[in-house]
Design a protein around this motif. Structure first.
Motif, mmCIF file in Angstrom:
data_model
loop_
_atom_site.group_PDB
_atom_site.id
_atom_site.type_symbol
_atom_site.label_atom_id
_atom_site.label_comp_id
_atom_site.label_asym_id
_atom_site.label_seq_id
_atom_site.Cartn_x
_atom_site.Cartn_y
_atom_site.Cartn_z
ATOM 1 N N PHE A 163 0.838 -1.208 0.000
ATOM 2 C CA PHE A 163 0.000 0.000 0.000
ATOM 3 C C PHE A 163 0.875 1.261 0.000
ATOM 4 N N VAL A 165 3.860 1.532 -1.384
ATOM 5 C CA VAL A 165 4.347 1.662 -2.767
ATOM 6 C C VAL A 165 3.275 2.293 -3.649
ATOM 7 N N LEU A 166 2.053 1.823 -3.517
ATOM 8 C CA LEU A 166 0.981 2.326 -4.382
ATOM 9 C C LEU A 166 0.620 3.772 -4.022
ATOM 10 N N ALA A 167 0.755 4.122 -2.749
ATOM 11 C CA ALA A 167 0.506 5.513 -2.363
ATOM 12 C C ALA A 167 1.576 6.426 -2.962
ATOM 13 N N GLU A 169 3.141 5.898 -5.721
ATOM 14 C CA GLU A 169 2.822 6.019 -7.154
ATOM 15 C C GLU A 169 1.631 6.957 -7.385
#
Lengths: 224, 103
Positions: A163, A165-167, A169
């Motif tokens: 999560f 990492v995706l935040a 991005e």
């Protein structure tokens, strides 16, 4: 191969978590392994499945089951809301995509950057790969059942890391630093106020604030 | 037999409730798909949701004693690595290994 690589972090989360569900299900309830697998195939909602173990143990009424699971999963409404204007899939692919829209799958398909080369046609495949990790984990856990004690490696870090990492991005794409900081604060506050329903509370508060902000922006841009 | 019937009903109701949450916008809001407010939410809801999922997931990590510094510290390593490398697997692996060694 490409999709398998993208889904790898989910595998590290779903396999042990699915196994934990399988073990818990057969040891707590004394039911056959295939019931656990049926849950992971047909219900496919992590927290709701763990809750189900308790509900079955108490022989909860089916209406109560519906309400409890609906409330627990109600954050998923917002995932559908987000995808509404962008999801191009049709027919059974779309149906499966919607059925299998977990936190992690939603995060992957909305969070991965353009360079990852993820196409709409990959969305449902990715959802399927993710569900197969979950089902496979459940199967192993349910078969091994009581004989199994999971080694404590510290795998609980993997999903939070995904999560994060995706935040990062999301920030790279939208540069919405203020919005994200406020969201983080709302999250912390919801955690402090009502930990059991943190996601529901924080998502609905954030949504209300965003709607107010949207109306305010429209209002000022029209009046100028 | 009675037990099996209950379980079948249970699975059915739990599945219906789950699908209801996931499918509701598609069933009831599909006509308004191009409304600007849905475009706005479609764009800015994901970063907001992602932050909330981060907070939610972090709260499952051990925080007692000095453990919170390990939990939060490894996630900061993940964030910085991801920012610099854009390589999700590298970032997650690096942060996880640090966490697993220290915890």
């Amino acid at each position: 191969m490409h999709l398998l690589r993208l889904s790898l972090p989910v595998m590290f989360g779903y396999l042990p978590l699915g196994m934990a569900f399988g073990v818990l299900f057969v040891t707590e309830l004394g039911l056959d392994w295939y019931w656990a697998v049926a849950f992971s195939l047909i219900v496919f909602a992590g927290s709701a499945q763990f809750l189900s173990v308790g509900l079955i143990a108490n022989h909860a009424g089916l209406f109560e089951v519906f309400v409890a699971v609906f409330l627990l999963n109600s954050r998923h409404i917002f995932y559908g809301l987000t995808l509404l204007s962008s999801l191009k899939l049709k027919g059974w692919r779309k149906a499966y995509m919607v059925f299998a829209l977990t936190d992690e799958t939603f995060s992957l398909i909305t969070g991965l950057p353009k360079e990852s080369g993820l196409q709409q046609q990959d969305y449902w495949r990715l959802a399927g790969i993710n569900q197969s990790y979950w089902v496979f984990g459940t199967l192993i856990g349910a078969l091994l059942g009581a004989q199994l004690t999971l080694p404590d490696l510290g795998l609980e870090i993997v999903l939070p890391a995904l999560f994060v990492v995706l935040a990062v991005e999301q920030y790279r794409t939208h540069r919405a630093a203020g919005l994200m900081v406020i969201a983080g604060l709302i999250g912390l506050m919801a955690m402090w106020l009502w930990q059991d329903q943190m996601l529901l509370l924080s998502i609905s508060s954030a949504l209300i604030l965003m709607l107010i902000n949207y109306v305010r922006q429209r209002w000022t841009s029209h009046s100028i | 037999m009675d037990q099996s019937l209950y379980l079948v009903g249970f699975i059915l109701f739990a599945a219906l409730a789950t699908v209801a949450t996931r499918a509701m916008p598609f069933l009831f809001l599909a006509k308004h798909r191009h409304h600007p407010i849905l475009d706005y939410l479609g764009r800015y809801l994901p970063p907001v949701l992602m932050m909330l999922l981060v907070v939610y997931a972090v709260s499952d990590l051990p925080m007692a004693n000095q453990q919170w510094s390990i939990s939060v510290g490894s996630l900061i390593v993940v964030a910085v690595t991801q920012w610099l490398s854009k390589n999700a697997l590298l970032s997650i692996a690096l942060g996880s290994v640090i966490y697993m060694i220290l915890i």
